[in-house]
Scaffold this active site. Structure first.
Site, short mmCIF file in Angstrom:
data_model
loop_
_atom_site.label_atom_id
_atom_site.label_comp_id
_atom_site.label_asym_id
_atom_site.label_seq_id
_atom_site.Cartn_x
_atom_site.Cartn_y
_atom_site.Cartn_z
NE ARG A 267 -4.14 -1.53 -0.22
CZ ARG A 267 -4.12 -2.51 -1.11
NH1 ARG A 267 -3.04 -2.71 -1.86
NH2 ARG A 267 -5.17 -3.29 -1.27
CG HIS B 182 -2.65 -0.73 -7.49
ND1 HIS B 182 -3.13 -0.02 -6.42
CD2 HIS B 182 -2.59 -2.02 -7.07
CE1 HIS B 182 -3.36 -0.83 -5.40
NE2 HIS B 182 -3.03 -2.05 -5.77
CD GLU C 212 -2.59 3.37 -6.23
OE1 GLU C 212 -3.56 2.72 -6.68
OE2 GLU C 212 -1.70 2.85 -5.55
#
Length: 322
Positions: free
Chosen positions: A233, A281, A262
């Site tokens: 994370r 990601h 993000e």
């Protein structure tokens, strides 16, 4: 048991048959949808839900159990996301180790073998350089530390052994010893291992204890030739401190698949930091057949447990956050 099971995720017909077979044995109804609006309508009468988008959850007032096809659950633990306080939560942690460990090895090699520097040389037709003297690093002989020893960390540790690292040390909350590691330390011992780390791999969930765990002081403990890879994370790293260390040459490189914000803002200093590799990601890649199959297999296993009155194997502790 007579419950209604809603699956709002695109799965194969064979996977639907597996889920339906389990439900039928227990006298339960199954509904399969992919349209978000249809999912929200069906959620109103669902007892069990399996999917990713938290949107339909607000309509599921009678929900007893929600299983997410993702590994991370911090979003679902925010106040008001789950429809009631007694709703069970499980995840698909265990489906992503293979894909993400490959991503870690890929990005580590790109950084350590100086791929970008050599690629730029070959593309620079104006200069027409033919150099092969840029210093490289190797996984072979490296001292590797994984901050997080769950499915992702331990799967990576197992696979990176084939590169003959000098050591593979794990760091976890419990310090429980695992066969994939030379040894596992408690998080309280993290500061002692960072100065002896050439590659730091982070695969932590987001909890109050992990937010900002790699802060400015700890980044300063890493050797100048160390690399950091984060697939857990983005909240685990002080991004300003990391950017400063990279730009000032106090860290050799970093690969981030997760960031605090993000998508990464266009004006973020991360985008222009030296020796940084940013990916959107994508390490878990739900598009991979293996990942999707494993996630459904895990749901099926726990569906049988749930309908049989047994504890969930992949249940999440709301208190711990994983």
């Amino acid at each position: 048991m007579g419950c209604r099971i809603l699956v709002y995720w695109k799965i194969t017909e064979e996977q639907k048959r597996k889920i339906r077979a389990i439900a039928n044995r227990h006298g339960c109804e199954t509904i399969f949808v992919t349209d978000p609006r249809e999912a929200e309508e069906e959620a109103k009468s669902a007892d069990v839900m399996f999917g990713a988008d938290p949107g339909p959850l607000h309509a599921a007032g009678n929900l007893k159990w929600f299983c997410t096809c993702w590994a991370g659950v911090n979003h679902y633990l925010q106040e008001g996301v789950l429809p009631n306080s007694t709703c069970l939560l499980s995840n698909s942690s265990g489906a992503y180790g293979v894909s993400i460990s490959e991503h870690i090895i890929m990005t580590a090699l790109i950084l350590m073998r100086r791929f970008e520097a050599y690629e730029n040389i070959m593309k620079n037709t104006a200069v027409r350089e033919w150099r092969h003297d840029i210093p490289m690093y190797s996984l072979c002989g490296s001292r590797i530390t994984t901050l997080g020893t769950g499915d992702i960390g331990s799967t990576f540790a197992k696979r990176v052994r084939s590169f003959d690292p000098k050591s593979v040390i794990g760091v976890s909350r419990s310090g429980r010893q695992l066969k994939e590691y030379d040894k596992v330390l408690r998080v309280t011992e993290l500061d002692s291992v960072l100065p002896q780390t050439d590659l730091l791999v982070m695969s932590l969930p987001e909890t109050p204890e992990t937010i900002g765990i790699l802060n400015r002081d700890r980044i300063a403990l890493l050797p100048e030739n160390a690399f950091v890879v984060n697939v857990g994370r983005g909240s685990a790293i002080d991004e300003k401190a990391l950017t400063d260390a990279l730009n000032e040459g106090r860290l050799a490189g970093a690969a981030l698949d997760v960031m605090q914000t993000e998508p990464v803002p266009a004006d973020s200093p991360l985008r222009t930091a030296k020796n940084i590799l940013l990916t959107p990601h994508c390490a878990g890649q739900m598009t991979l057949d293996y990942t999707r199959e494993k996630s459904v297999e895990m749901f099926c296993e726990d569906l049988e447990n749930y309908l049989s009155g047994k504890a969930l194997v992949y249940g999440v502790s709301k208190e711990r956050g994983y």
